[in-house]
Enzyme design. Structure first.
Site, PDB file in Angstrom:
ATOM      1  N   CYS A  75     -21.130 -29.743 -30.152  1.00  0.00           N
ATOM      2  CA  CYS A  75     -20.603 -31.055 -30.544  1.00  0.00           C
ATOM      3  C   CYS A  75     -20.556 -31.914 -29.287  1.00  0.00           C
ATOM      4  CB  CYS A  75     -19.227 -30.918 -31.188  1.00  0.00           C
ATOM      5  SG  CYS A  75     -18.081 -29.968 -30.194  1.00  0.00           S
ATOM      6  N   ARG A 133     -27.602 -28.391 -19.587  1.00  0.00           N
ATOM      7  CA  ARG A 133     -28.594 -28.594 -20.644  1.00  0.00           C
ATOM      8  C   ARG A 133     -29.846 -29.191 -20.038  1.00  0.00           C
ATOM      9  NH1 ARG A 133     -28.026 -32.720 -25.813  1.00  0.00           N
ATOM     10  NH2 ARG A 133     -28.877 -31.359 -27.415  1.00  0.00           N
ATOM     11  N   ARG A 141     -37.900 -38.831 -26.519  1.00  0.00           N
ATOM     12  CA  ARG A 141     -37.199 -40.031 -26.977  1.00  0.00           C
ATOM     13  C   ARG A 141     -35.767 -40.084 -26.417  1.00  0.00           C
ATOM     14  NH1 ARG A 141     -33.677 -38.265 -30.852  1.00  0.00           N
ATOM     15  NH2 ARG A 141     -34.272 -36.255 -31.718  1.00  0.00           N
ATOM     16  N   HIS A 191     -30.684 -25.971 -31.985  1.00  0.00           N
ATOM     17  CA  HIS A 191     -31.210 -26.319 -33.302  1.00  0.00           C
ATOM     18  C   HIS A 191     -32.476 -25.528 -33.674  1.00  0.00           C
ATOM     19  CE1 HIS A 191     -28.350 -29.230 -32.120  1.00  0.00           C
ATOM     20  NE2 HIS A 191     -29.138 -30.214 -31.785  1.00  0.00           N
ATOM     21  N   ASP A 245     -22.565 -30.386 -34.524  1.00  0.00           N
ATOM     22  CA  ASP A 245     -23.307 -31.502 -33.901  1.00  0.00           C
ATOM     23  C   ASP A 245     -22.605 -32.841 -34.093  1.00  0.00           C
ATOM     24  OD1 ASP A 245     -25.282 -32.584 -32.263  1.00  0.00           O
ATOM     25  OD2 ASP A 245     -26.554 -33.109 -33.955  1.00  0.00           O
TER      26      ASP A 245
HETATM   27  C1  0GY Z   1     -28.100 -33.347 -30.630  1.00  0.00           C
HETATM   28  C2  0GY Z   1     -29.371 -34.044 -30.906  1.00  0.00           C
HETATM   29  C3  0GY Z   1     -29.792 -35.244 -30.430  1.00  0.00           C
HETATM   30  C4  0GY Z   1     -29.205 -35.985 -29.374  1.00  0.00           C
HETATM   31  C5  0GY Z   1     -28.574 -35.497 -28.293  1.00  0.00           C
HETATM   32  O1  0GY Z   1     -27.525 -35.683 -26.256  1.00  0.00           O
HETATM   33  C6  0GY Z   1     -28.106 -36.296 -27.141  1.00  0.00           C
HETATM   34  O2  0GY Z   1     -28.333 -37.494 -27.126  1.00  0.00           O
HETATM   35  O3  0GY Z   1     -28.313 -34.222 -28.178  1.00  0.00           O
HETATM   36  C7  0GY Z   1     -30.989 -35.847 -31.035  1.00  0.00           C
HETATM   37  O4  0GY Z   1     -31.137 -37.072 -30.994  1.00  0.00           O
HETATM   38  O5  0GY Z   1     -31.825 -35.096 -31.602  1.00  0.00           O
HETATM   39  O6  0GY Z   1     -28.106 -32.174 -30.335  1.00  0.00           O
HETATM   40  O7  0GY Z   1     -27.055 -33.960 -30.671  1.00  0.00           O
END
Ligand code: 0GY
Length: 311
Positions: free
Chosen positions: A34, A126, A132, A183, A259
């Site tokens: 999250c 991470r 994107r 994911h 998430d």
């Molecule tokens: C997620 C997925 C996304 C975004 C991010 O840190 C973030 O901006 O993780 C996404 O846009 O696929 O895990 O929250």
């Protein structure tokens, strides 16, 4: 006075008023993926960000935790904050030991700053390969970071899309830490669960016992989408076979998360209560649920603490 941040056009706010899930998580359950967004007035978004979200505070995150029947969180640095980890660390600090953090760091970070993050509850970094979301970082910089965080006992969380796995394979399998894949490696769930693309992802886990995965984001991966507005509580049908297969094949290396607050969703924002009700479909027995929600995340993030539900 600084101007308030203006959300990216079309940005969907998180769903305020999630339903009460029917599934009751086991005692000590961990929401292991999250984020918090700002609030922007207190923790400004990074200049290099690719989107400007709504605010999503630590108080709102922990209210959701309690509503859903969870006990702990792993707060992952969102890309809209770049390598400024203050909002994430503030959230972890506000959880009285019941949250851990995953940071974004650059190669010039000082050792004392890594140690301070560890003391604050950070347990990993991470590495994001989604174009994107972030600008490109050279591999040698990432491997240098991985080598520096390894002695702290931290993990590397990796985020990529399934078509990029062949090219990234050698880099991932050389990482000297536990590795957690976001994911499910973002499979194309329009392809068969027993097809070559998902088989390659399973090979990654089968051949590398240090690699784990989050069975998360049905709302992000689904093509069939949420339930129709008829009260049916079985959303995201097309994602379930993928997640369930991983839970049953690698029961000791899967974790789960909401998430929340669901960055970058198009079309619909999920009801987090419904997301919790997906859990018994992907982990159909109490034993698998205990591993997914409690034993596994406790081993990764709180290895020195007693595991709820285990004497
Ligand atoms: C997620 C997925 C996304 C975004 C991010 O840190 C973030 O901006 O993780 C996404 O846009 O696929 O895990 O929250």
């Amino acid at each position: 006075m600084t101007e308030p941040f203006v959300k990216t056009p079309g940005w969907l706010d998180w769903y305020d008023g999630p339903s009460q899930p029917r599934f009751v998580p086991p005692a000590g359950a961990v929401d292991a993926h999250c984020h918090v967004f700002g609030p922007g007035a207190a923790f400004p978004f990074a200049p290099e960000r690719k989107y400007t979200p709504c605010d999503a505070s630590r108080a709102q995150l922990y209210a959701l935790r309690d509503h859903l029947g969870f006990s702990r969180n792993v707060v992952v640095q969102a890309t809209c904050h770049g390598a400024d980890n203050r909002a994430m660390i503030d959230a972890v600090a506000g959880a009285a030991g019941r949250a851990r953090g995953i940071a974004t760091v650059r190669r010039d970070i000082a050792d004392r700053d890594l140690e301070a993050m560890h003391a604050a509850g950070v347990r990993g970094v991470r590495f994001n390969f989604i174009r994107r979301l972030v600008d490109f970082t050279p591999r040698e910089e990432l491997i240098e970071i991985a080598r520096r965080i390894a002695p702290l006992g931290w993990q590397v969380v990796i985020y990529f899309e399934a078509p990029d796995l062949p090219e990234l394979w050698d880099f991932f399998t050389a990482l000297p830490t536990p590795v957690v894949v976001d994911h499910m490696g973002r499979p194309d769930v329009g392809k068969p669960v027993d097809g070559p693309e998902f088989a390659l992802f399973q090979r990654l886990l089968a051949e590398h016992p240090n690699i784990w995965t989050k069975v998360t984001c049905p709302e992000r991966l689904s093509i069939t989408g949420p339930p129709a507005l008829n009260g049916e509580r079985h959303p995201y049908r097309d994602v379930i076979p993928f997640a369930r297969h991983l839970v049953e094949t690698f029961p000791d290396r899967v974790i789960w998360g909401t998430d929340w607050p669901h960055p970058n969703l198009k079309g619909h924002m999920p009801d987090d209560g419904l997301l919790v009700d997906v859990i018994p479909q992907i982990a159909p027995t109490p034993t698998l649920q205990q591993k997914l929600l409690v034993d596994n995340p406790m081993r990764l993030y709180w290895p020195d603490e007693a595991v709820p539900g285990r004497s």
